[in-house]
Design a protein around this motif. Structure first.
Motif, PDB file in Angstrom:
ATOM      1  N   MET A 155       0.812  -1.128   0.028  1.00 37.32           N
ATOM      2  CA  MET A 155       0.192   0.077  -0.028  1.00 37.32           C
ATOM      3  C   MET A 155       0.934   1.138  -0.084  1.00 37.32           C
ATOM      4  N   GLU A 156       0.624   2.170  -0.991  1.00 35.00           N
ATOM      5  CA  GLU A 156       1.320   3.408  -1.215  1.00 35.00           C
ATOM      6  C   GLU A 156       1.030   4.409   0.096  1.00 35.00           C
ATOM      7  N   LEU A 157       2.281   5.241   0.726  1.00 40.33           N
ATOM      8  CA  LEU A 157       1.888   5.958   1.627  1.00 40.33           C
ATOM      9  C   LEU A 157       1.086   7.057   1.232  1.00 40.33           C
ATOM     10  N   SER A 158       0.920   7.486   0.164  1.00 36.73           N
ATOM     11  CA  SER A 158      -0.085   8.648  -0.322  1.00 36.73           C
ATOM     12  C   SER A 158      -1.283   8.053  -0.195  1.00 36.73           C
ATOM     13  N   GLN A 159      -1.735   6.774   0.001  1.00 36.28           N
ATOM     14  CA  GLN A 159      -2.917   6.430   0.437  1.00 36.28           C
ATOM     15  C   GLN A 159      -3.232   6.177   1.793  1.00 36.28           C
ATOM     16  N   ILE A 160      -2.148   5.993   2.567  1.00 39.35           N
ATOM     17  CA  ILE A 160      -2.252   5.900   3.900  1.00 39.35           C
ATOM     18  C   ILE A 160      -2.399   7.111   4.721  1.00 39.35           C
ATOM     19  N   ILE A 161      -1.756   8.152   4.234  1.00 35.03           N
ATOM     20  CA  ILE A 161      -1.635   9.533   4.964  1.00 35.03           C
ATOM     21  C   ILE A 161      -3.057  10.027   5.031  1.00 35.03           C
ATOM     22  N   PRO A 162      -3.815  10.438   4.099  1.00 35.47           N
ATOM     23  CA  PRO A 162      -5.155  10.861   4.638  1.00 35.47           C
ATOM     24  C   PRO A 162      -5.966  10.163   5.456  1.00 35.47           C
ATOM     25  N   HIS A 163      -6.238   8.817   5.376  1.00 37.70           N
ATOM     26  CA  HIS A 163      -6.905   7.941   6.362  1.00 37.70           C
ATOM     27  C   HIS A 163      -6.277   7.939   7.825  1.00 37.70           C
ATOM     28  N   ILE A 164      -4.868   8.162   7.935  1.00 34.40           N
ATOM     29  CA  ILE A 164      -4.464   8.417   9.079  1.00 34.40           C
ATOM     30  C   ILE A 164      -4.820   9.747   9.778  1.00 34.40           C
ATOM     31  N   GLU A 165      -4.699  10.859   8.913  1.00 36.58           N
ATOM     32  CA  GLU A 165      -5.118  12.214   9.306  1.00 36.58           C
ATOM     33  C   GLU A 165      -6.424  12.124   9.614  1.00 36.58           C
ATOM     34  N   ALA A 166      -7.469  11.466   9.170  1.00 37.28           N
ATOM     35  CA  ALA A 166      -8.590  11.397   9.325  1.00 37.28           C
ATOM     36  C   ALA A 166      -9.015  10.833  10.851  1.00 37.28           C
ATOM     37  N   LEU A 167      -8.402   9.619  10.867  1.00 39.15           N
ATOM     38  CA  LEU A 167      -8.523   8.809  11.926  1.00 39.15           C
ATOM     39  C   LEU A 167      -8.255   9.792  13.226  1.00 39.15           C
ATOM     40  N   ILE A 168      -7.012  10.220  13.231  1.00 36.95           N
ATOM     41  CA  ILE A 168      -6.352  11.173  14.294  1.00 36.95           C
ATOM     42  C   ILE A 168      -7.394  12.401  14.652  1.00 36.95           C
ATOM     43  N   PHE A 169      -7.801  12.896  13.747  1.00 40.04           N
ATOM     44  CA  PHE A 169      -8.757  14.067  13.804  1.00 40.04           C
ATOM     45  C   PHE A 169      -9.986  13.817  14.472  1.00 40.04           C
ATOM     46  N   ALA A 170     -10.607  12.571  13.961  1.00 37.45           N
ATOM     47  CA  ALA A 170     -11.870  12.323  14.343  1.00 37.45           C
ATOM     48  C   ALA A 170     -11.813  11.584  15.946  1.00 37.45           C
ATOM     49  N   SER A 171     -10.621  11.118  16.198  1.00 37.66           N
ATOM     50  CA  SER A 171     -10.629  10.215  17.486  1.00 37.66           C
ATOM     51  C   SER A 171     -10.859  11.207  18.676  1.00 37.66           C
ATOM     52  N   ASP A 172     -11.344  10.698  19.691  1.00 30.98           N
ATOM     53  CA  ASP A 172     -11.649  11.536  21.137  1.00 30.98           C
ATOM     54  C   ASP A 172     -10.509  11.011  21.952  1.00 30.98           C
ATOM     55  N   LYS A 173      -9.591  10.170  21.568  1.00 32.41           N
ATOM     56  CA  LYS A 173      -8.499   9.843  22.415  1.00 32.41           C
ATOM     57  C   LYS A 173      -7.162   9.814  21.518  1.00 32.41           C
ATOM     58  N   PRO A 174      -6.037   9.768  22.379  1.00 34.33           N
ATOM     59  CA  PRO A 174      -4.852   9.739  21.464  1.00 34.33           C
ATOM     60  C   PRO A 174      -4.567   8.491  20.586  1.00 34.33           C
ATOM     61  N   LEU A 175      -4.308   8.116  19.685  1.00 36.35           N
ATOM     62  CA  LEU A 175      -4.139   6.771  18.881  1.00 36.35           C
ATOM     63  C   LEU A 175      -2.512   6.614  18.883  1.00 36.35           C
ATOM     64  N   VAL A 176      -2.276   5.333  19.080  1.00 36.03           N
ATOM     65  CA  VAL A 176      -1.010   4.673  18.973  1.00 36.03           C
ATOM     66  C   VAL A 176      -0.781   4.247  17.640  1.00 36.03           C
ATOM     67  N   ASN A 177       0.425   3.972  17.049  1.00 34.34           N
ATOM     68  CA  ASN A 177       0.578   3.354  15.926  1.00 34.34           C
ATOM     69  C   ASN A 177       0.305   2.057  15.525  1.00 34.34           C
ATOM     70  N   THR A 178       0.053   1.172  16.551  1.00 34.98           N
ATOM     71  CA  THR A 178      -0.425  -0.250  16.525  1.00 34.98           C
ATOM     72  C   THR A 178      -2.134   0.058  16.331  1.00 34.98           C
ATOM     73  N   GLU A 179      -2.495   1.002  16.884  1.00 32.81           N
ATOM     74  CA  GLU A 179      -4.049   1.072  16.606  1.00 32.81           C
ATOM     75  C   GLU A 179      -4.248   1.611  15.167  1.00 32.81           C
ATOM     76  N   LEU A 180      -3.564   2.482  14.934  1.00 30.23           N
ATOM     77  CA  LEU A 180      -3.585   3.162  13.500  1.00 30.23           C
ATOM     78  C   LEU A 180      -3.709   1.960  12.563  1.00 30.23           C
ATOM     79  N   VAL A 181      -2.794   0.976  12.806  1.00 36.41           N
ATOM     80  CA  VAL A 181      -2.622  -0.106  11.573  1.00 36.41           C
ATOM     81  C   VAL A 181      -3.844  -0.980  11.605  1.00 36.41           C
ATOM     82  N   GLU A 182      -4.222  -1.336  12.595  1.00 38.11           N
ATOM     83  CA  GLU A 182      -5.461  -1.980  12.924  1.00 38.11           C
ATOM     84  C   GLU A 182      -6.669  -1.467  12.203  1.00 38.11           C
TER      85      GLU A 182
END
Length: 248
Positions: free
Chosen positions: A1-28
Motif C-alpha cells: 500500500m502506498e504512503l500517499s494512500q495511507i496518509i489521508p486515512h491516518i489524518e482522518a482517524l487522528i482528527f476524528a478520535s476522541d483519544k490519542p491513537l498509537v501506531n499499532t491502533e492506526l495499523v489495525e
C-alpha cells in the motif's frame, strides 16, 4: 500500500478520535477500513506516514500540529494560538491549579506510586482537599492499596489525562529534578570568604553538577541574586560559621 494512500486515512482517524491513537491502533484501524485486500498496511508504513504528517503540519502556515501527547498521536493547536483558542472555552479553559494542588500533583508525579500519608510527610501539611480536587479533575487515579502498610492505604498515581493536560507522552518526559535545581540556581552569585563565585552555564565553562551547586550554596557566607530589574539583592542571611581558632 502506498504512503500517499495511507496518509489521508491516518489524518482522518487522528482528527476524528476522541483519544490519542498509537501506531499499532492506526495499523489495525487502517486495515479494517480497507477491507480484505492483499496489500495490507504495516507498522513500518504507518511510522513513515506519521513522520510525513508531522513534517507537513510543522509548516508555519498551519495553526495546528501532530504531537505525541497523552500516550498517542493528536492534532493540537500550536502554542502561538493558545490565547486565541482560549476564548472559545471561557473561564473553564483559563482555570489553573492552585499552588497546593500543583505541589501535591508534582509529588505524586515524581514519587508514584505513593500514599496520601507519604505525600503529607513531604509537604508537611494535610492534603485531603488537594488530592480530592486532583481526582475530580482526573489528573490522578487510585492505582491500588499498599497491602504492607498499616490500614492498607490507597495508592495514587498520575492518569492519562495528566499527560494530555501537560502535553507530555509519558512521565519520562517530566523535567529531571537536577535540571530544575540548576535552572533555579544558575544565575545566583555567591560570596564566600570575600571571593565572588558565579554559577554560570555557557559554552566556555564546564556545566556544574547538582551536587556541586548545592555544596556551593551550603558553604556560602552570603548569597546574592539578580532581580528582573537588574538589582543585586541578598538572597540569604549571612551564615555564621564556627571558628575553632577564635574560640581557643
Amino acid at each position: 500500500m502506498e504512503l500517499s494512500q495511507i496518509i489521508p486515512h491516518i489524518e482522518a482517524l487522528i482528527f476524528a478520535s476522541d483519544k490519542p491513537l498509537v501506531n499499532t491502533e492506526l495499523v489495525e484501524l487502517l486495515n479494517n477500513a480497507m477491507g480484505f485486500i492483499e496489500d495490507r498496511a504495516t507498522i513500518e508504513q504507518v511510522d513513515a506516514a506519521i513522520n510525513g504528517i508531522q513534517e507537513k503540519y510543522a509548516a508555519e502556515f498551519y495553526a495546528f500540529e501532530l504531537k505525541q501527547s497523552g500516550g498517542g498521536w493528536q492534532f493540537l493547536t500550536k502554542k502561538e494560538y493558545h490565547k486565541t483558542v482560549a476564548q472559545l472555552n471561557g473561564d473553564k479553559f483559563l482555570k489553573r491549579l492552585s499552588i497546593a494542588a500543583l505541589e501535591t500533583l508534582a509529588i505524586i508525579a515524581y514519587k508514584q506510586p505513593i500514599t496520601k500519608s507519604e505525600i503529607e510527610s513531604i509537604r508537611g501539611v494535610n492534603c485531603d482537599y488537594a488530592v480530592q480536587k486532583l481526582l475530580e479533575k482526573d489528573l490522578i487515579i487510585i492505582t491500588g492499596r499498599n497491602e504492607e502498610a498499616v490500614g492498607k492505604p490507597l495508592i495514587y498515581g498520575t492518569s492519562k489525562s495528566f499527560m494530555d493536560y501537560f502535553g507530555i507522552n509519558s512521565t519520562d518526559d517530566l523535567p529531571k529534578i537536577s535540571e530544575v535545581l540548576m535552572e533555579e540556581l544558575v544565575q545566583a552569585t555567591m560570596v564566600n570568604h570575600g571571593a565572588v563565585e558565579e554559577i554560570m552555564v555557557n559554552e566556555t565553562t564546564e556545566e556544574p553538577t547538582e551536587e556541586s551547586i548545592i555544596e556551593s550554596v551550603e558553604n556560602a557566607d552570603v548569597v546574592l541574586a539578580v532581580t528582573t530589574e537588574g538589582e543585586i539583592v541578598e538572597d540569604k542571611q549571612i551564615k555564621e560559621k564556627e571558628d575553632d581558632t577564635s574560640e581557643s
